[in-house]
Design a protein around this motif. Structure first.
Motif, PDB file in Angstrom:
ATOM      1  N   THR A 610       5.743   7.073  -7.309  1.00  0.00           N
ATOM      2  CA  THR A 610       4.909   6.274  -6.406  1.00  0.00           C
ATOM      3  C   THR A 610       3.469   6.771  -6.396  1.00  0.00           C
ATOM      4  O   THR A 610       2.522   5.968  -6.421  1.00  0.00           O
ATOM      5  CB  THR A 610       5.501   6.316  -4.985  1.00  0.00           C
ATOM      6  OG1 THR A 610       6.804   5.745  -4.996  1.00  0.00           O
ATOM      7  CG2 THR A 610       4.631   5.551  -4.012  1.00  0.00           C
ATOM      8  N   LEU A 611       3.267   8.092  -6.376  1.00  0.00           N
ATOM      9  CA  LEU A 611       1.914   8.625  -6.400  1.00  0.00           C
ATOM     10  C   LEU A 611       1.241   8.384  -7.739  1.00  0.00           C
ATOM     11  O   LEU A 611       0.021   8.186  -7.809  1.00  0.00           O
ATOM     12  CB  LEU A 611       1.935  10.121  -6.083  1.00  0.00           C
ATOM     13  CG  LEU A 611       2.439  10.515  -4.681  1.00  0.00           C
ATOM     14  CD1 LEU A 611       2.291  12.014  -4.475  1.00  0.00           C
ATOM     15  CD2 LEU A 611       1.687   9.756  -3.603  1.00  0.00           C
ATOM     16  N   ARG A 612       2.019   8.391  -8.828  1.00  0.00           N
ATOM     17  CA  ARG A 612       1.430   8.141 -10.144  1.00  0.00           C
ATOM     18  C   ARG A 612       0.970   6.697 -10.300  1.00  0.00           C
ATOM     19  O   ARG A 612       0.081   6.409 -11.104  1.00  0.00           O
ATOM     20  CB  ARG A 612       2.453   8.479 -11.234  1.00  0.00           C
ATOM     21  CG  ARG A 612       2.529   9.977 -11.544  1.00  0.00           C
ATOM     22  CD  ARG A 612       3.627  10.266 -12.520  1.00  0.00           C
ATOM     23  NE  ARG A 612       3.562  11.651 -12.994  1.00  0.00           N
ATOM     24  CZ  ARG A 612       4.515  12.251 -13.683  1.00  0.00           C
ATOM     25  NH1 ARG A 612       5.635  11.591 -13.983  1.00  0.00           N
ATOM     26  NH2 ARG A 612       4.370  13.493 -14.084  1.00  0.00           N
ATOM     27  N   GLU A 613       1.565   5.776  -9.555  1.00  0.00           N
ATOM     28  CA  GLU A 613       1.103   4.396  -9.610  1.00  0.00           C
ATOM     29  C   GLU A 613      -0.316   4.266  -9.089  1.00  0.00           C
ATOM     30  O   GLU A 613      -1.078   3.386  -9.537  1.00  0.00           O
ATOM     31  CB  GLU A 613       2.050   3.508  -8.799  1.00  0.00           C
ATOM     32  CG  GLU A 613       3.440   3.365  -9.409  1.00  0.00           C
ATOM     33  CD  GLU A 613       4.391   2.602  -8.510  1.00  0.00           C
ATOM     34  OE1 GLU A 613       3.957   2.258  -7.377  1.00  0.00           O
ATOM     35  OE2 GLU A 613       5.538   2.361  -8.910  1.00  0.00           O
ATOM     36  N   ASN A 614      -0.675   5.140  -8.144  1.00  0.00           N
ATOM     37  CA  ASN A 614      -2.037   5.131  -7.607  1.00  0.00           C
ATOM     38  C   ASN A 614      -2.986   5.995  -8.422  1.00  0.00           C
ATOM     39  O   ASN A 614      -4.188   5.756  -8.434  1.00  0.00           O
ATOM     40  CB  ASN A 614      -2.015   5.618  -6.151  1.00  0.00           C
ATOM     41  CG  ASN A 614      -3.304   5.316  -5.423  1.00  0.00           C
ATOM     42  OD1 ASN A 614      -3.917   4.270  -5.637  1.00  0.00           O
ATOM     43  ND2 ASN A 614      -3.710   6.224  -4.553  1.00  0.00           N
ATOM     44  N   ASP A 615      -2.453   7.007  -9.098  1.00  0.00           N
ATOM     45  CA  ASP A 615      -3.264   7.904  -9.920  1.00  0.00           C
ATOM     46  C   ASP A 615      -2.451   8.279 -11.161  1.00  0.00           C
ATOM     47  O   ASP A 615      -1.689   9.252 -11.146  1.00  0.00           O
ATOM     48  CB  ASP A 615      -3.636   9.158  -9.124  1.00  0.00           C
ATOM     49  CG  ASP A 615      -4.602  10.059  -9.891  1.00  0.00           C
ATOM     50  OD1 ASP A 615      -5.012   9.690 -11.007  1.00  0.00           O
ATOM     51  OD2 ASP A 615      -4.952  11.137  -9.367  1.00  0.00           O
ATOM     52  N   PRO A 616      -2.573   7.518 -12.243  1.00  0.00           N
ATOM     53  CA  PRO A 616      -1.751   7.770 -13.444  1.00  0.00           C
ATOM     54  C   PRO A 616      -1.982   9.154 -14.060  1.00  0.00           C
ATOM     55  O   PRO A 616      -1.135   9.629 -14.815  1.00  0.00           O
ATOM     56  CB  PRO A 616      -2.176   6.658 -14.406  1.00  0.00           C
ATOM     57  CG  PRO A 616      -2.774   5.595 -13.529  1.00  0.00           C
ATOM     58  CD  PRO A 616      -3.422   6.325 -12.405  1.00  0.00           C
ATOM     59  N   ARG A 617      -3.093   9.805 -13.754  1.00  0.00           N
ATOM     60  CA  ARG A 617      -3.377  11.115 -14.357  1.00  0.00           C
ATOM     61  C   ARG A 617      -2.692  12.259 -13.615  1.00  0.00           C
ATOM     62  O   ARG A 617      -2.823  13.419 -14.013  1.00  0.00           O
ATOM     63  CB  ARG A 617      -4.885  11.361 -14.334  1.00  0.00           C
ATOM     64  CG  ARG A 617      -5.693  10.339 -15.153  1.00  0.00           C
ATOM     65  CD  ARG A 617      -7.180  10.540 -14.909  1.00  0.00           C
ATOM     66  NE  ARG A 617      -7.519  10.356 -13.496  1.00  0.00           N
ATOM     67  CZ  ARG A 617      -8.721  10.583 -12.984  1.00  0.00           C
ATOM     68  NH1 ARG A 617      -9.701  11.015 -13.771  1.00  0.00           N
ATOM     69  NH2 ARG A 617      -8.938  10.389 -11.701  1.00  0.00           N
ATOM     70  N   LEU A 618      -1.944  11.944 -12.567  1.00  0.00           N
ATOM     71  CA  LEU A 618      -1.322  12.979 -11.746  1.00  0.00           C
ATOM     72  C   LEU A 618      -0.228  13.696 -12.527  1.00  0.00           C
ATOM     73  O   LEU A 618       0.603  13.073 -13.193  1.00  0.00           O
ATOM     74  CB  LEU A 618      -0.734  12.338 -10.481  1.00  0.00           C
ATOM     75  CG  LEU A 618      -0.502  13.242  -9.272  1.00  0.00           C
ATOM     76  CD1 LEU A 618      -1.792  13.856  -8.789  1.00  0.00           C
ATOM     77  CD2 LEU A 618       0.153  12.430  -8.151  1.00  0.00           C
TER      78      LEU A 618
END
Length: 798
Positions: A610-618
């Motif tokens: 879910t967090l990667r959807e907002n920041d793919p570089r995470l």
């Protein structure tokens, strides 16, 4: 006065055991209250002292390097500022022990948030690699001035010059990095900066944070910490220990007061003739009241003085946290006042309850009134009278019972009138002592209910104490149920790849699962505080959160939150919340409430996907490891650290119950005090029952009951009363304990759902022991009374 003293002395000789128990119970209660006061002072004052002497900042803002913090000093309500200081996050190690730290570059010793040196000296400009460690960090590393700290992955070393106390948030492995003060040259490549704000009004902290975020911009803020968070962490488990001691101390004080009230009331009923004689020879009602009042005040005063003297002389020698707390408390300004006020309040409370009972003694008439012929509770019921006839009910027995010695209704084996052919009636006999004992226990309903209530209160508090014990055991034995499914936290160097690191962790045979994750600070709506935003596990391999409400987060933008976050944002399960991570907004749907023992419950958790959807570089920055059953976390951590060749920082997940180890000894001590109060009340009830049975002794002997059966009546009455108290204590104590523990969990941010009441396998033996012990205590005095001479019995009845 001489006659009063002689009466008191005679009464003391007659009731030595009761007087001793009252003194011991009062001493235990006052000691509990004094230790609770010491723990409250220990929890609050050391941090407050450090904060005051260091002129601590009320707000610390971690920002990026480009943020212009110059305007913050001009904000309304800001008295002074500390910094900005360049910061860098790194890891240090000494003698094989590693810790995550924040290097804070400072050219000179700060004026606001001034570290208070406890060992060594401050930074030296001639030593660019010299550093000063915060006390909690130094304790975790076992570091002393002169030790060399290594930075894994580099050949650089730092030398410890000093150790200092700080009012900022303390080091917690895997959660909060430790604080290291270093020269600015020792932070060549800072990742950000930190600035502290000291406010004119600490109550305006939220408003000051909001103004600072507005000036700097939400994207420039990395983390916000306040003095309230630091104080709550510093108080930690000491405040909880103080609350437990205070709660049970007050409950035991109430129980002791009721026990004294009941004891005096019982003795007044047993000494009506003596009191009448005292009045007949010239004692006024006030003098009679003073006899009982002064006598029990002397017992309470003796116990209170003994407790105060013991705590003052021996309290600081108790090993562990209690001894440390008493030692610090004895050096605080309000120590002497508390040492006198707490025992005085306890004595006055016992005196008040004593006065209410002694007032009844003053109302006894000089000429004893004749006893009424009928019992106040009424006569025996129909069932009781039938039992005394040795026939309570008949049970039909089939034809298979023929010829096997089953007595018929006529007592000789033949079927009674109206019996059907081929059937017999089995006569069930109930001992008369049991029925008469039940009647004696509950015939005088107001008095019986009062006795049961006084016996129930200490037992109820014992049930609550047992529930606290089993809840602590649950934290240790089943941590996955209280929000700690992982036993180890691993942080890897940035050079290590995600797949390689996860494969290395899962290669260990005792690692059941490795959940990749990331934890960042997020600004809440209104920009008044930061919370922890976690992404743990993936949708294919979700992290096993311990849920108390709602459901797990499966879909996109779904999350679970701790009770602390729900209270902070004033939201409920089912609401949507918006937060800011750097300059990126994150909107999540709260679908469940998880039990969160970390960060005061101010945590919102979702999946890493879910967090990667907002920041793919995470990329994952930590891994939560769930170990196989029976695995030793220390051994697994050692193997993983060795296999990582210095690239892995492995820490055991902190269990909140680790700091509650002293609570076990506290609970045992409280149970002992409550058991002593229960014993006093039980002896009072037995004495009253024996005295009241004296007038029935002639009648019971006249109808043919043996001394053993007469003894059984008193034993049965005491057992029935104790059984009623045990059942009532269990019925009321279990829900009360569940509510109190969950309320404490909710107030601390962990959340409700952590309570664990004792199992029936524990409650049943304890309750049975209480009932059987009461019956055993009643056996000796009742047997002695049943064998009294006829002349003594006639004198007592007269």
């Amino acid at each position: 006065m001489r006659a009063t003293l002689r009466w008191a002395h005679s009464d003391l000789r007659t009731h030595r055991g009761e007087a001793l128990f009252l003194v011991l119970a009062t001493a235990g209660i006052v000691a509990s209250l004094l230790l609770a006061t010491a723990l409250f002072g220990y929890a609050t004052n050391p941090w407050q002292r450090v904060f005051t002497q260091a002129r601590g900042a009320h707000v610390w803002l971690h920002t990026d390097r480009a943020a212009d913090t110059g305007e913050l000093a001009a904000l309304d309500g800001v008295q002074s500022v500390a910094g900005p200081y360049p910061t860098a996050s790194t890891t240090v190690a000494v003698r094989g022990t590693r810790a995550s730290v924040e290097l804070r570059g400072t050219a000179e010793r700060p004026d606001v948030g001034r570290p208070l040196l406890t060992a060594g000296h401050w930074l030296d400009a001639d030593d660019p690699d010299g550093v000063v460690l915060e006390t909690r960090l130094a304790r975790a590393l076992l570091a002393q001035p002169g030790d060399a700290l290594t930075l894994p992955g580099s050949s650089r070393t730092l030398t410890v010059l000093g150790i200092a106390d700080s009012p900022e948030r303390r080091y917690r492995p895997g959660e909060q990095p430790g604080l290291v003060w270093a020269p600015s040259a020792a932070v060549p490549d800072p990742g950000g900066q930190v600035i502290g704000l000291r406010l004119t009004d600490p109550g305006e902290t939220d408003y000051a944070v909001q103004r600072a975020v507005t000036v700097l911009g939400a994207g420039a803020i990395g983390q916000v910490s306040t003095w309230e968070q630091a104080r709550a962490e510093a108080q930690g488990d000491n405040r909880l220990l103080g609350q437990v001691l205070g709660l049970f101390g007050l409950g035991a004080l109430l129980a002791a007061g009721l026990a004294v009230h009941g004891a005096i009331g019982t003795r007044i009923r047993g000494h009506l003739r003596d009191i009448s004689v005292l009045k007949a020879i010239g004692f006024t009602p006030g003098q009679v009241v003073r006899v009982f009042l002064l006598q029990h005040l002397a017992y309470a005063l003796l116990g209170a003085v003994a407790a105060a003297a013991a705590v003052q002389a021996l309290g600081s020698r108790v090993p562990g946290r209690l001894g440390d707390a008493v030692g610090v408390w004895q050096g605080l300004p309000g120590h002497t006042v508390a040492l006198f006020v707490v025992p005085a309040c306890a004595v006055l409370f016992i005196g008040a309850t004593t006065g209410l009972a002694a007032w009844r003694a003053g109302r006894v008439p000089p000429v004893p009134l004749p006893r009424t012929a009928g019992a106040q509770g009424g006569g025996l019921s129909v069932a009781a009278r039938r039992v005394l006839g040795l026939r309570m009910f008949r049970v039909p027995v089939g034809a298979l019972g023929r010829g096997r010695g089953v007595r018929g209704s006529d007592g000789v084996g033949a079927p009674g009138a109206g019996a059907s052919p081929g059937a017999r009636e089995l006569e069930v006999r109930v001992p008369p002592a049991l029925v008469l004992g039940w009647h004696k226990a509950f015939a005088r309903r107001p008095r019986s209910f009062a006795t049961v209530a006084r016996l129930t209160l200490p037992l109820l508090l014992i049930v609550v104490a047992m529930s606290a014990w089993t809840t602590i055991d649950r934290f240790h034995s089943r941590p996955e149920q209280i929000g700690l499914p992982a036993a180890l936290t691993v942080r890897a160097d940035t050079e290590a790849g995600e797949r390689g690191t996860r494969a290395l962790l899962e290669r260990d045979p005792q690692v059941a699962a490795a959940y990749p994750g990331v934890e960042v600070a997020a600004l809440v709506p209104g920009q008044t505080a930061t919370i922890a935003l976690r992404g743990l596990g993936t949708r294919e391999d979700p992290y096993p959160y311990a849920l108390a409400e709602g459901r797990r987060a499966h879909g996109p933008d779904e999350a679970v939150a701790g009770q602390g976050l729900l209270d902070l944002l004033e939201v409920e399960v089912g609401d949507w919340v918006r937060m800011t991570v750097g300059d990126r907004p994150q909107i999540l749907h709260i679908v469940g409430r998880s039990i969160e023992p970390e960060n005061a419950g101010r945590v919102i958790s979702t999946s890493l996907d879910t967090l990667r959807e907002n920041d793919p570089r995470l990329r994952p920055t930590l891994y939560q490891l769930r170990l196989a059953a029976g695995a030793d976390p220390d051994e697994v951590a050692g193997r993983l650290a060795e296999a990582g060749h210095g690239r892995l920082d492995v820490h055991a997940v902190a269990n909140p119950a680790d700091g509650l180890s002293p609570l076990r000894a506290v609970v045992l001590g409280l149970i002992a005090v409550l058991a002593l109060v229960e014993l006093i009340e039980l002896l009072t009830a037995i004495g009253g029952t024996v005295r009241e049975s004296e007038r029935d002794l002639l009648a019971l002997k006249a109808i043919g009951l043996s001394p053993r059966q007469i003894t059984g009546i008193t034993v049965a009455a005491t057992g029935c009363t104790a059984l009623a108290a045990v059942l009532l204590a269990a019925a009321l104590g279990l829900p009360l304990a569940h509510w109190l523990i969950d309320a404490q969990g909710a107030s601390s941010g962990i959340g409700a759902g952590i309570a664990q009441v004792p199992s029936p396998a524990l409650l049943v033996p304890v309750g049975a022991a209480a009932v059987l012990g009461a019956a055993a205590l009643a056996a000796v005095p009742s047997a002695r009374a049943a064998r009294r001479r006829l002349a003594d019995t006639l004198s007592a009845v007269a």
